[in-house]
Design a protein around this motif. Structure first.
Motif, mmCIF file in Angstrom:
data_model
loop_
_atom_site.group_PDB
_atom_site.id
_atom_site.type_symbol
_atom_site.label_atom_id
_atom_site.label_comp_id
_atom_site.label_asym_id
_atom_site.label_seq_id
_atom_site.Cartn_x
_atom_site.Cartn_y
_atom_site.Cartn_z
ATOM 1 N N ALA A 142 -33.600 28.506 -27.201
ATOM 2 C CA ALA A 142 -32.367 27.882 -26.696
ATOM 3 C C ALA A 142 -32.638 26.581 -25.949
ATOM 4 C CB ALA A 142 -31.635 28.863 -25.790
ATOM 5 N N ASP A 143 -33.797 26.461 -25.311
ATOM 6 C CA ASP A 143 -34.102 25.244 -24.568
ATOM 7 C C ASP A 143 -34.343 24.051 -25.495
ATOM 8 O OD1 ASP A 143 -36.389 26.786 -25.325
ATOM 9 O OD2 ASP A 143 -37.652 25.433 -24.155
ATOM 10 N N ILE A 144 -34.642 24.328 -26.764
ATOM 11 C CA ILE A 144 -34.872 23.265 -27.742
ATOM 12 C C ILE A 144 -33.548 22.737 -28.287
ATOM 13 C CG2 ILE A 144 -35.879 22.777 -30.031
ATOM 14 C CD1 ILE A 144 -38.038 24.808 -29.417
ATOM 15 N N LEU A 145 -32.506 23.553 -28.223
ATOM 16 C CA LEU A 145 -31.241 23.254 -28.883
ATOM 17 C C LEU A 145 -30.640 21.901 -28.494
ATOM 18 C CD1 LEU A 145 -29.005 24.042 -30.807
ATOM 19 C CD2 LEU A 145 -28.021 25.479 -29.001
ATOM 20 N N PRO A 146 -30.452 21.576 -27.203
ATOM 21 C CA PRO A 146 -29.829 20.284 -26.882
ATOM 22 C C PRO A 146 -30.628 19.091 -27.371
ATOM 23 C CG PRO A 146 -30.642 21.361 -24.893
ATOM 24 C CD PRO A 146 -30.734 22.368 -25.982
ATOM 25 N N THR A 147 -31.955 19.183 -27.318
ATOM 26 C CA THR A 147 -32.791 18.094 -27.817
ATOM 27 C C THR A 147 -32.617 17.937 -29.321
ATOM 28 O OG1 THR A 147 -34.439 18.492 -26.086
ATOM 29 C CG2 THR A 147 -35.162 17.243 -28.012
ATOM 30 N N ALA A 148 -32.593 19.061 -30.035
ATOM 31 C CA ALA A 148 -32.405 19.023 -31.488
ATOM 32 C C ALA A 148 -31.042 18.429 -31.833
ATOM 33 C CB ALA A 148 -32.543 20.421 -32.074
ATOM 34 N N GLN A 149 -30.018 18.784 -31.060
ATOM 35 C CA GLN A 149 -28.675 18.256 -31.314
ATOM 36 C C GLN A 149 -28.617 16.740 -31.104
ATOM 37 O OE1 GLN A 149 -26.527 20.777 -28.581
ATOM 38 N NE2 GLN A 149 -25.705 22.040 -30.239
ATOM 39 N N THR A 171 -21.419 18.106 -27.358
ATOM 40 C CA THR A 171 -21.854 19.501 -27.280
ATOM 41 C C THR A 171 -23.189 19.616 -26.556
ATOM 42 O OG1 THR A 171 -20.731 20.016 -29.357
ATOM 43 C CG2 THR A 171 -22.429 21.556 -28.637
ATOM 44 N N SER A 172 -24.095 18.701 -26.878
ATOM 45 C CA SER A 172 -25.426 18.717 -26.275
ATOM 46 C C SER A 172 -25.366 18.488 -24.764
ATOM 47 C CB SER A 172 -26.310 17.660 -26.924
ATOM 48 O OG SER A 172 -27.555 17.585 -26.287
ATOM 49 N N GLU A 173 -24.565 17.524 -24.345
ATOM 50 C CA GLU A 173 -24.458 17.234 -22.917
ATOM 51 C C GLU A 173 -23.880 18.415 -22.146
ATOM 52 O OE1 GLU A 173 -25.757 14.801 -21.246
ATOM 53 O OE2 GLU A 173 -26.556 14.039 -23.128
ATOM 54 N N LYS A 174 -22.892 19.091 -22.736
ATOM 55 C CA LYS A 174 -22.317 20.269 -22.083
ATOM 56 C C LYS A 174 -23.364 21.373 -21.974
ATOM 57 C CE LYS A 174 -18.476 23.558 -22.184
ATOM 58 N NZ LYS A 174 -19.350 24.689 -21.808
ATOM 59 N N LEU A 175 -24.133 21.553 -23.044
ATOM 60 C CA LEU A 175 -25.177 22.581 -23.033
ATOM 61 C C LEU A 175 -26.235 22.276 -21.986
ATOM 62 C CD1 LEU A 175 -26.282 25.143 -24.322
ATOM 63 C CD2 LEU A 175 -27.401 23.724 -26.056
ATOM 64 N N ARG A 176 -26.642 21.011 -21.890
ATOM 65 C CA ARG A 176 -27.618 20.622 -20.867
ATOM 66 C C ARG A 176 -27.077 20.901 -19.463
ATOM 67 N NH1 ARG A 176 -31.990 17.365 -22.142
ATOM 68 N NH2 ARG A 176 -32.063 16.571 -24.276
ATOM 69 N N SER A 177 -25.813 20.589 -19.257
ATOM 70 C CA SER A 177 -25.186 20.826 -17.955
ATOM 71 C C SER A 177 -25.124 22.320 -17.637
ATOM 72 C CB SER A 177 -23.776 20.233 -17.953
ATOM 73 O OG SER A 177 -23.116 20.509 -16.740
#
Length: 202
Positions: A142-149, A171-177
């Motif tokens: 899951a920690d890879i997901l925002p970078t991949a997005q 979506t990525s920014e929300k996930l990072r937050s």
């Protein structure tokens, strides 16, 4: 740890060399991102990861073989050896998918996507990064997901699909937050638990 492992099992030796190789790789990536010289970090990382791969092959540890291949591919990419990196990362991805080894599958696909993006090949980059997102979404990475997005958004921009790129970045920014909030809460919970343990010990 490497010195101590020499008197221990092959598994301990493989883990020690592998962990040190990965640590050297991350140091090299940080220097490269800062525009600093790598010095001998890539060479040293490759040396230890090569030993770790050989030991994993001796023990027929298929998951660790895939993982070390992925790391060696990352080192090759850091060193500018893109053909070697593509070969290693492709093989690592193939093995990881076959083993259902989600984290290494996600990271292999992520770096393949970065490699193709660096080459300016939007189609191959999008294909690899969609795989990275799909694997990372399964939870073990899951920690890879925002970078991949975010990388997929860059690849989509390169290929002319600006609309999906904007959606992915949002979506990525929300996930990072959300991840940052979750980590903050976990750290605070751990601090409070440690304080209670210390108090009860008194």
């Amino acid at each position: 740890a490497i010195t101590l492992s020499e008197k221990s099992t092959l598994t301990h030796q493989a883990v020690s060399h592998g962990n040190w190789g990965i640590a050297l790789l991350r140091m090299g990536e940080q220097r490269a991102a800062a525009g600093e010289a790598l010095d001998d970090l890539a060479t040293r990382s490759r040396h230890h990861l090569g030993i770790a791969l050989e030991l994993a092959e001796q023990e027929f540890d298929e998951m660790r073989i895939a993982d070390r291949m992925a790391s060696l591919g990352m080192v090759a990419m850091l060193d500018g050896k893109l053909d070697e990196a593509e070969h290693l990362l492709t093989e690592s991805l193939r093995r990881s998918v076959s083993l259902d080894y989600v984290r290494t599958a996600a990271s292999s696909a992520l770096y393949l996507g970065k490699l193709h993006l660096h080459r300016g090949d939007a189609a191959k980059s999008v294909e690899a990064l969609r795989q990275a997102v799909a694997h990372a979404t399964r939870g073990a990475a899951a920690d890879i997901l925002p970078t991949a997005q975010l990388l997929l958004a860059d690849a989509l921009d390169l290929g002319g699909d600006a609309y999906e790129a904007v959606l992915l970045r949002t979506t990525s920014e929300k996930l990072r937050s959300d991840n940052a909030v979750t980590r903050g809460r976990a750290a605070e919970d751990a601090r409070q638990l440690a304080a209670k343990i210390l108090e009860s010990g008194d």
